[in-house]
Design an enzyme around this catalytic site. Sequence first.
Site, PDB file in Angstrom:
ATOM      1  N   HIS A  22       4.854  -5.575 -34.246  1.00 51.73           N
ATOM      2  CA  HIS A  22       6.137  -4.863 -34.220  1.00 51.73           C
ATOM      3  C   HIS A  22       6.054  -3.747 -33.176  1.00 51.73           C
ATOM      4  CE1 HIS A  22       9.306  -2.106 -35.525  1.00 51.73           C
ATOM      5  NE2 HIS A  22       9.868  -3.132 -36.139  1.00 51.73           N
ATOM      6  N   ASP A  24       7.081  -0.655 -32.927  1.00 51.88           N
ATOM      7  CA  ASP A  24       6.653   0.660 -33.417  1.00 51.88           C
ATOM      8  C   ASP A  24       5.172   0.659 -33.775  1.00 51.88           C
ATOM      9  OD1 ASP A  24       9.249   1.644 -33.177  1.00 51.88           O
ATOM     10  OD2 ASP A  24       9.783   1.084 -35.228  1.00 51.88           O
ATOM     11  N   LYS A  25       4.697  -0.447 -34.342  1.00 56.00           N
ATOM     12  CA  LYS A  25       3.293  -0.524 -34.731  1.00 56.00           C
ATOM     13  C   LYS A  25       2.364  -0.656 -33.537  1.00 56.00           C
ATOM     14  CE  LYS A  25       3.062   0.721 -38.561  1.00 56.00           C
ATOM     15  NZ  LYS A  25       2.324   1.953 -38.697  1.00 56.00           N
ATOM     16  N   GLU A  63      -0.155  16.064 -26.172  1.00 59.86           N
ATOM     17  CA  GLU A  63      -1.006  17.221 -25.920  1.00 59.86           C
ATOM     18  C   GLU A  63      -2.424  16.875 -26.351  1.00 59.86           C
ATOM     19  OE1 GLU A  63       2.911  17.748 -26.040  1.00 59.86           O
ATOM     20  OE2 GLU A  63       1.975  17.776 -28.012  1.00 59.86           O
ATOM     21  N   PHE A 247      14.303 -16.325 -34.269  1.00 62.60           N
ATOM     22  CA  PHE A 247      13.646 -15.060 -33.916  1.00 62.60           C
ATOM     23  C   PHE A 247      12.640 -15.369 -32.806  1.00 62.60           C
ATOM     24  CE2 PHE A 247      11.118 -11.243 -35.924  1.00 62.60           C
ATOM     25  CZ  PHE A 247      11.217 -10.553 -34.723  1.00 62.60           C
ATOM     26  N   ASP A 255      12.962  -4.990 -28.768  1.00 64.11           N
ATOM     27  CA  ASP A 255      13.309  -3.685 -29.336  1.00 64.11           C
ATOM     28  C   ASP A 255      12.338  -2.644 -28.799  1.00 64.11           C
ATOM     29  OD1 ASP A 255      14.492  -1.741 -30.857  1.00 64.11           O
ATOM     30  OD2 ASP A 255      13.647  -2.388 -32.765  1.00 64.11           O
ATOM     31  N   ALA A 256      12.810  -1.461 -28.493  1.00 69.35           N
ATOM     32  CA  ALA A 256      11.922  -0.382 -28.072  1.00 69.35           C
ATOM     33  C   ALA A 256      11.080   0.091 -29.256  1.00 69.35           C
ATOM     34  CB  ALA A 256      12.744   0.786 -27.513  1.00 69.35           C
ATOM     35  N   ARG A 261       7.490   5.948 -36.259  1.00 64.58           N
ATOM     36  CA  ARG A 261       8.816   5.553 -36.722  1.00 64.58           C
ATOM     37  C   ARG A 261       8.749   4.633 -37.945  1.00 64.58           C
ATOM     38  NH1 ARG A 261      12.980   4.035 -32.064  1.00 64.58           N
ATOM     39  NH2 ARG A 261      11.807   2.077 -32.065  1.00 64.58           N
ATOM     40  N   LYS A 262       7.562   4.463 -38.507  1.00 61.93           N
ATOM     41  CA  LYS A 262       7.416   3.628 -39.701  1.00 61.93           C
ATOM     42  C   LYS A 262       6.669   4.411 -40.787  1.00 61.93           C
ATOM     43  CE  LYS A 262       9.551  -0.195 -38.744  1.00 61.93           C
ATOM     44  NZ  LYS A 262      10.521   0.516 -37.907  1.00 61.93           N
ATOM     45  N   LYS A 282      -2.697  11.716 -34.282  1.00 59.37           N
ATOM     46  CA  LYS A 282      -2.977  13.115 -34.612  1.00 59.37           C
ATOM     47  C   LYS A 282      -4.406  13.259 -35.118  1.00 59.37           C
ATOM     48  CE  LYS A 282       1.842  13.998 -35.900  1.00 59.37           C
ATOM     49  NZ  LYS A 282       2.771  14.383 -36.978  1.00 59.37           N
ATOM     50  N   LYS A 286      -4.491  18.295 -37.838  1.00 60.86           N
ATOM     51  CA  LYS A 286      -3.065  18.223 -38.142  1.00 60.86           C
ATOM     52  C   LYS A 286      -2.912  17.832 -39.611  1.00 60.86           C
ATOM     53  CE  LYS A 286      -2.754  18.099 -33.525  1.00 60.86           C
ATOM     54  NZ  LYS A 286      -3.948  18.399 -32.681  1.00 60.86           N
ATOM     55  N   ASP A 288      -0.386  17.128 -41.249  1.00 63.47           N
ATOM     56  CA  ASP A 288       0.495  15.974 -41.450  1.00 63.47           C
ATOM     57  C   ASP A 288      -0.324  14.762 -41.854  1.00 63.47           C
ATOM     58  OD1 ASP A 288       2.889  17.177 -40.932  1.00 63.47           O
ATOM     59  OD2 ASP A 288       3.048  16.489 -38.865  1.00 63.47           O
TER      60      ASP A 288
END
Length: 407
Positions: A22, A24-25, A63, A247, A255-256, A261-262, A282, A286, A288
């Site tokens: 995918h 995003d992945k 960064e 498909f 798709d970009a 985003r997941k 990260k 971090k 997060d």
Amino acid sequence: MTTSFVRSSQTFFTSESVTEGHPDKICDQISDAVLDKIIAEDPDARVACETATTTGLIIVMGEITTDVYVDIPTIAREVVRDVGYTRAKYGFDYETCGVMTSIKEQASEISEAVSHAMESRADSGVDLRSTTGAGDQGMMIGFACDETPELMPLPISLAHALTRQLSAARKDGTLPWLRPDGKSQVTIEYAHGKPVRVATVVISAQHDDAVSNTVIYEGIQNAVIDRVVPSHLMEQTEILINPSGRFTVGGPMGDAGLTGRKIIVDTYGGVARHGGGAFSGKDPTKVDRSAAYAARYVAKNIVAAGLAERCEIQVSYAIGVANPLSYYVETFGTGKLDDDRLIALIKEHFDLRPRAIIEDLDLMRPIYRQVAAYGHFGRPDLDLTWERTDKAEALRDAAGLHAATAD
């Protein structure tokens, strides 16, 4: 006050997963591959690496402060190759795609705040674990429940298992007409808060243009769904395979893609709340990332200890400050102890300052690309420190559950 988990006679909950192909992945894996390469040689590096991709192009930015050199374009191409985009006919090719980079150093104020926490400036005799402040403000969530052996919600557990099997069937030649991009979606019916059956399975899989819809349906049914979903849960299950029809165009051509985003796929499939921060690219300073891993570790050990059937933990931080600002626990009416007592046990048995998390979970290692697809939690295929339940016994003893059971 503890809120009861919904236990009506019939409810439905849905989670999704995506394959490593995918868009995003792909980006998540590139960002984490860059991170792994850097901290393998420079554990003190600061990395915040973001990736974007579209037709024929990868952009790596962010960064990064380090003394080592890494060949980012080569790393990006290796990830794309390993994912399976090896031919131009797939719409994306590791050999011919363009790779652009835009990297600068971490801001000096952030670096200083992380390296020398406020507590250490105030008291030179403080514990060394107070010398690393959080890399940002924010709240992080951890969750566990007893629906699966890995203490994850059943919808996301099955969704990940389906996408892993989809990729395995492609790579081992079982379904040679599959291409790298794909998604799964699983809807579970619950009765009185317990999963009772799989209501719906959706698989969308990129494929060769020459293969027929009948071959696709039968192949995915037999080689993916039937091998993953337990037969006793398949009662009047609706199965949708490539519901859009065809498909053939997928990946970055279709798709970009973008790092981070997941975030629901990466965590608990929507069952638990989310603090909003993504993980990939990260370094562990971090919070997060590191504090979300630690919160999962806490929640999983609480459930493994039998202190609750479902447990959600929230921890919050301020940039440059080592100690968490707040703790919150929710057991949805399943807790054996009240919330205040659980929080006291968490503080007693888990050190959630950033440096302590990094040391206790051994996070300053090149271990991140492997979790950039198919979830960061509930991974029985990997030995992840934050998935261990090594504190469950101590929590059980401290809560006095052994004595209660003996009585």
